[in-house]
Design an enzyme around this catalytic site. Structure first.
Site, PDB file in Angstrom:
ATOM      1  N   CYS A 112     -27.318 -12.882 -44.814  1.00  0.00           N
ATOM      2  CA  CYS A 112     -27.130 -11.671 -43.994  1.00  0.00           C
ATOM      3  C   CYS A 112     -27.573 -10.425 -44.773  1.00  0.00           C
ATOM      4  CB  CYS A 112     -25.651 -11.551 -43.599  1.00  0.00           C
ATOM      5  SG  CYS A 112     -25.330  -9.988 -42.771  1.00  0.00           S
ATOM      6  N   CYS A 165     -21.664 -25.359 -46.574  1.00  0.00           N
ATOM      7  CA  CYS A 165     -22.796 -24.434 -46.405  1.00  0.00           C
ATOM      8  C   CYS A 165     -22.291 -22.992 -46.243  1.00  0.00           C
ATOM      9  CB  CYS A 165     -23.595 -24.852 -45.167  1.00  0.00           C
ATOM     10  SG  CYS A 165     -24.925 -23.724 -44.750  1.00  0.00           S
ATOM     11  N   CYS A 196     -23.024  -5.133 -39.000  1.00  0.00           N
ATOM     12  CA  CYS A 196     -23.969  -6.087 -38.399  1.00  0.00           C
ATOM     13  C   CYS A 196     -25.122  -5.339 -37.707  1.00  0.00           C
ATOM     14  CB  CYS A 196     -23.224  -6.971 -37.403  1.00  0.00           C
ATOM     15  SG  CYS A 196     -24.327  -8.066 -36.503  1.00  0.00           S
ATOM     16  N   CYS A 236     -28.938 -14.774 -39.555  1.00  0.00           N
ATOM     17  CA  CYS A 236     -27.911 -15.792 -39.817  1.00  0.00           C
ATOM     18  C   CYS A 236     -28.166 -17.055 -39.001  1.00  0.00           C
ATOM     19  CB  CYS A 236     -26.505 -15.239 -39.577  1.00  0.00           C
ATOM     20  SG  CYS A 236     -26.259 -14.447 -37.991  1.00  0.00           S
ATOM     21  N   CYS A 267     -19.948 -27.217 -40.529  1.00  0.00           N
ATOM     22  CA  CYS A 267     -20.570 -26.300 -41.492  1.00  0.00           C
ATOM     23  C   CYS A 267     -20.399 -26.843 -42.912  1.00  0.00           C
ATOM     24  CB  CYS A 267     -19.928 -24.909 -41.418  1.00  0.00           C
ATOM     25  SG  CYS A 267     -20.507 -23.916 -40.033  1.00  0.00           S
ATOM     26  N   ASP A 313     -20.846 -12.975 -19.679  1.00  0.00           N
ATOM     27  CA  ASP A 313     -20.705 -11.777 -20.496  1.00  0.00           C
ATOM     28  C   ASP A 313     -20.212 -10.586 -19.671  1.00  0.00           C
ATOM     29  OD1 ASP A 313     -20.906 -10.802 -23.011  1.00  0.00           O
ATOM     30  OD2 ASP A 313     -23.021 -10.260 -22.907  1.00  0.00           O
TER      31      ASP A 313
END
Ligand code: SF4
Ligand code: SF4
Length: 325
Positions: free
Chosen positions: A149, A142, A165, A195, A139, A85
């Site tokens: 959220c 789905c 967010c 989420c 996924c 990061d």
């Protein structure tokens, strides 16, 4: 992103001669995550599960360095550089290409054996290692993360509007939190896990082996009023070595003020909010909003403090889907 431009797509500019990126993951889900019980109680502060223990950057970077040295011992001299990061690297697309998982509709990497509760790191190397195959996207139809959220931040599959967010609002945003989003934040005071929590693949998530990521008791499911009462000195002491420290005391109080505004009416909450007036114009504005909310809850006899999305999520987590570690 604007500052680093195309550097993201060009790892060889970070380490000249880069031929491969070794992408790694490290589980962080603590053994006693208690998602449901913390989210369900609007008087407690919810902190994203990755941030309850020690900051991961140093630990993961050290492990990557060790990995590079181990490969050197086996292979001979070569150049490597670890990243966690810390540089403009497209870590999720790289992790997907490396076979660590696929990018879920919530935009995080997801793995069919381990869910998504893990950190990512990269080791850039200038040796032609063999290449792994990507995992198939699973996924399917789905959309649980999108409908769960709380702020409808996942505006289409794989696209998160950072401005909506809660992770961005509570951690990255320096200024005022948009008023229309504040009631939707509930008691989330640092980050948000909804989420991931609802994702069925997290039934397969792995509890971390790293005690460094286990929760610090002062931060885990603590009463909002207690958190709000901390002095700056206490905040700095308790968050030493924790990722929470980087948001600073003012943003910490700002986030808790919003959560206190969302808590059920209590005279003690209003007194606590007033006690921090005068700290900064940013905080004063959030405190005034929170006091207004408290007075509205009193006038309306409002006891309904959870959104329908939150109630659905809590029910799902309590049923054990996915695991409430
Ligand atoms: S972290 Fe929370 S607010 Fe952000 S996209 Fe996920 S569920 Fe939505
Ligand atoms: S909740 Fe569903 S759509 Fe979202 S990432 Fe998980 S599997 Fe994919």
């Amino acid at each position: 992103m604007a500052r680093h431009g195309m550097l993201r797509a060009r790892p060889h500019e970070l380490l000249p001669g880069t031929l491969r990126v070794i992408s790694v993951r490290m589980n962080y889900l603590p053994p006693n995550a208690s998602f449901a019980s913390t989210l369900k109680n609007p008087n407690l502060g919810y902190i994203s599960r990755y941030a309850l223990g020690r900051d991961y950057h140093k630990l993961l970077r050290q492990r990557l360095k060790k990995l590079g040295e181990m490969i050197q011992d086996a292979y001979g001299e070569f150049s490597f550089r670890p990243f966690v990061d810390s540089a403009p690297i497209m870590e999720r697309p790289l992790a997907a290409k490396a076979g660590l998982g696929w990018v879920g509709k919530h935009s995080l990497i997801l793995n069919h054996d381990s869910g998504s509760w893990f950190f990512l790191g990269e080791l850039l190397v200038d040796i032609p290692l063999p290449i792994d195959a990507p995992q198939e996207e699973q996924c399917g139809r789905c959309v649980a993360c999108m409908t769960t959220c709380p702020t409808n931040a996942i505006i289409e599959p794989y696209v998160v509007d950072a401005n909506r967010c809660i992770s961005y609002l509570t951690i990255e945003l320096e200024g005022s939190i948009p008023e229309e989003l504040r009631p939707l934040m509930g008691n989330r005071i640092y980050g948000c896990d909804d989420c991931q929590m609802i994702c069925p693949w997290n039934r397969f998530s792995q509890i971390t082996d790293e005690t460094d990521f286990h929760p610090r008791s002062a931060l885990h499911a603590t009463d909002l009023q207690t958190l709000f009462s901390w002095s700056e000195e206490k905040f700095l002491r308790i968050t030493e070595g924790s990722p929470i420290r980087r948001i600073g005391y003012s943003r910490w109080l700002r986030n808790i003020a919003v959560a206190l505004g969302n808590a059920p009416y209590q005279e003690a909450v209003i007194i606590a909010l007033r006690s921090k007036l005068g700290h900064s114009p940013l905080l004063d504005e959030h405190i005034e909003w929170a006091i207004e909310q408290q007075l509205k809850h009193r006038a309306d006899h409002t006891i309904e403090v959870q959104t329908s999305q939150q109630k659905r999520l809590i029910r799902a987590v309590e049923k054990g889907l996915p695991r409430d570690a």
